[in-house]
Write a protein that holds these residues in place. Structure first.
Motif, PDB file in Angstrom:
ATOM      1  N   ASP A  25       0.837  -1.196   0.000  1.00 61.62           N
ATOM      2  CA  ASP A  25       0.000   0.000   0.000  1.00 61.62           C
ATOM      3  C   ASP A  25       0.872   1.246   0.000  1.00 61.62           C
ATOM      4  OD1 ASP A  25      -2.088  -1.733   0.182  1.00 61.62           O
ATOM      5  OD2 ASP A  25      -2.700  -1.187   2.222  1.00 61.62           O
ATOM      6  N   PHE A  29      -0.454   1.275  -6.866  1.00 63.49           N
ATOM      7  CA  PHE A  29      -1.904   1.408  -6.828  1.00 63.49           C
ATOM      8  C   PHE A  29      -2.515   0.524  -7.899  1.00 63.49           C
ATOM      9  CE2 PHE A  29       0.010   5.017  -4.907  1.00 63.49           C
ATOM     10  CZ  PHE A  29      -0.776   5.264  -3.787  1.00 63.49           C
ATOM     11  N   ARG A  40      -5.951   0.358  -3.125  1.00 59.83           N
ATOM     12  CA  ARG A  40      -4.731  -0.194  -2.531  1.00 59.83           C
ATOM     13  C   ARG A  40      -4.632  -1.669  -2.942  1.00 59.83           C
ATOM     14  NH1 ARG A  40      -4.241   1.989   3.652  1.00 59.83           N
ATOM     15  NH2 ARG A  40      -5.617   3.800   3.509  1.00 59.83           N
ATOM     16  N   PRO A  59      -1.301   7.837  -7.159  1.00 55.81           N
ATOM     17  CA  PRO A  59      -2.718   8.127  -7.397  1.00 55.81           C
ATOM     18  C   PRO A  59      -2.927   9.052  -8.588  1.00 55.81           C
ATOM     19  CG  PRO A  59      -2.211   8.292  -5.058  1.00 55.81           C
ATOM     20  CD  PRO A  59      -0.898   8.150  -5.779  1.00 55.81           C
ATOM     21  N   PRO A  75      -7.543   4.794  -1.221  1.00 53.40           N
ATOM     22  CA  PRO A  75      -6.116   4.668  -1.556  1.00 53.40           C
ATOM     23  C   PRO A  75      -5.313   5.944  -1.356  1.00 53.40           C
ATOM     24  CG  PRO A  75      -7.470   4.706  -3.541  1.00 53.40           C
ATOM     25  CD  PRO A  75      -8.407   4.538  -2.385  1.00 53.40           C
TER      26      PRO A  75
END
Length: 506
Positions: A25, A29, A40, A59, A75
């Motif tokens: 994590d 992603f 995640r 992200p 996430p």
């Protein structure tokens, strides 16, 4: 690594998704082509077919490819990638500065100037590394800040848009809808109903949120260091939390950081809400929350003498400072004196030269002085030997003039060379600054008294030369080895104090 990760990593990443491995994590992603959602790797809500999996390095890269954030695993709230803390190349330095909100304040061109690159060069490097340029990375950061404020405060949406760095309400609404697939108002209503959220409702003007980290996490040395070295008025240990003042781009603030079950509770009070991004970044950095503890653990556990201690308390982090310049000056102040004596000197200087702050929750009264203020200080106000006075004044002047850079965008080797040029700053001070201000995971103050005592207690070589040779096997994690060496001998910095002890060590 590119924005869309290369095929050579795919089988390992698919295995991480199948095992819901939380260690990945923030590193990577998962995007699912059939749902157009990114998550995640540990997300419990998805079981995609392998052919529907895509992996992105940030992200922002996933958002640029048209995916929206998962509402279940959130996430964007994952711990950050350790890559940006463990490296000193231009991309890592850029990511640290973007995380501090530099693009929101100075624009992408301003970021490029700080790094000594043209904007085109920087964009090309970042796109190749993380799949998005500085503007897109900053946009993803603004979306995360907006969500934090929507869910953790009762502020009007217009104020949140301004605080998160958006140029208009329209842009704020559009980005929130694009990233989270709902309006800001809907996002707030869902957060109010959700149980076990990773943020809490604001109270009395404070912003309360939870800071994620990777397990294992050992809090004792982090909070023990902060409490034992606290400069009264600037820092305190109270109600089971480390509290301190923050000097932020738009004004002062305070932060209270408290270890919780699986997270750090962070309580912020800010003079200007535009500083949420910078405040959170500095708190995460101070607690080394984006570290990958497993990588360091595997190396240190292999040592037959250090290994047992590493296995006993896995997951120690490096206690840093929220402000690199402050720590650099306090490292010089602390030369050849005890932790308590150094805290007393820092307290006196803050009372004399620090700016006043208001703290409705406790005993925080001052910011630590700026480098410029200390550079102009009367030597008679510095309660230390003349040679150390000269070093403090010289370092403060170099920091104020930009001749020494120990901020998040600093090049570590360049910073070491800059520090060498300051009279009175020797190897111990440089390595301590590298470890606790710059964030170098491989700094090693081999002549530190606590390191030597710990080495003796564990049966390791005690002479600096022999210990340095032994420590070669601990690279590139020698800063983490230092935490275990410090823990091998009895000292208040090795344990979380109770509240009475916290008051005494201040």
């Amino acid at each position: 690594m590119t924005g869309l990760l290369e095929q050579g990593n795919i089988e390992q990443l698919r295995a991480a998704v199948a095992g819901r491995d939380a260690r990945f994590d923030g590193w990577v992603f998962l995007a699912v082509t059939s749902t157009r959602i990114y998550c995640r790797p540990s997300c419990p809500a998805v079981k995609p077919k392998p052919e529907h999996m895509r992996f992105y390095a940030s992200p922002a890269a996933a958002q640029e490819a048209g995916y929206r954030a998962c509402k279940r695993c959130r996430p964007d709230a994952a711990p950050g990638s350790p890559e940006w803390d463990y490296r000193t190349d231009v991309c890592a330095r850029a990511m640290r500065l973007i995380g501090e909100g530099v693009v929101d304040r100075d624009g992408a061109a301003g970021l490029a100037r700080r790094l000594g690159y043209s904007l085109r060069q920087l964009e090309r490097l970042l796109i190749a590394e993380v799949g998005a340029g500085p503007a897109a990375l900053a946009r993803a950061g603004r979306a995360h800040t907006a969500r934090t404020l929507i869910e953790s405060t009762d502020l009007e949406m217009g104020r949140i848009a301004f605080a998160a760095g958006f140029a208009s309400i329209r842009a704020f609404n559009r980005v929130v809808a694009d990233v989270f697939a709902c309006s800001p108002t809907t996002l707030r209503h869902k957060a109010a109903r959700r149980k076990g959220a990773n943020t809490e409702t604001s109270a009395g003007g404070a912003i309360v949120l939870r800071l994620a980290y990777r397990e294992p996490f050992e809090a004792s040395n982090l909070f023990g260091h902060f409490a034992a070295a606290a400069a009264r008025g600037v820092e305190e240990w109270a109600d089971g939390a480390y509290r301190r003042t923050l000097r932020l781009p738009h004004g002062p603030g305070t932060a209270a950081l408290k270890p919780g079950p699986g997270y750090i509770e962070c309580r912020l009070r800010l003079a200007d809400l535009r500083d949420v991004t910078a405040a959170v970044a500095r708190c995460r950095r101070a607690l080394d929350l984006d570290a990958d503890p497993v990588a360091a653990q595997q190396t240190l556990e292999a040592d037959p003498l250090l290994g047992p201690l590493a296995r006993k308390t896995p997951g120690r982090r490096v206690p840093r400072k929220a402000d690199g310049e402050e720590y650099a000056l306090r490292a010089v102040i602390g030369q050849q004196v005890s932790t308590a004596a150094a805290a007393t000197i820092a307290t006196r200087l803050s009372e004399k030269y620090g700016e006043a702050v208001d703290d409705p929750e406790g005993g925080l009264t001052r910011l630590f002085p700026t480098s410029a203020a200390l550079a102009e200080a009367d030597p008679d106000d510095l309660p230390m030997p003349n040679r150390r006075k000269a070093t403090v004044l010289a370092l403060a002047g170099a920091l104020a003039e930009g001749r020494v850079d120990v901020g998040p965008g600093a090049d570590w080797e360049a910073a070491r060379a800059q520090l060498v040029a300051v009279p009175g700053v020797g190897p111990w001070t440089i390595e301590m600054i590298a470890m606790r201000a710059l964030g170098d995971p491989d700094a090693f103050p081999v002549a530190d008294l606590g390191v030597i005592r710990g080495a003796k207690a564990l049966g390791l070589p005690a002479s600096p030369k022999a210990l340095a040779a032994r420590a070669e096997a601990w690279r590139p994690w020698r800063s983490y080895a230092v935490q275990y060496l410090w823990a091998a001998s009895e000292h208040p910095t090795n344990r979380i104090p109770d509240d009475n002890e916290g008051m005494m060590v201040q």
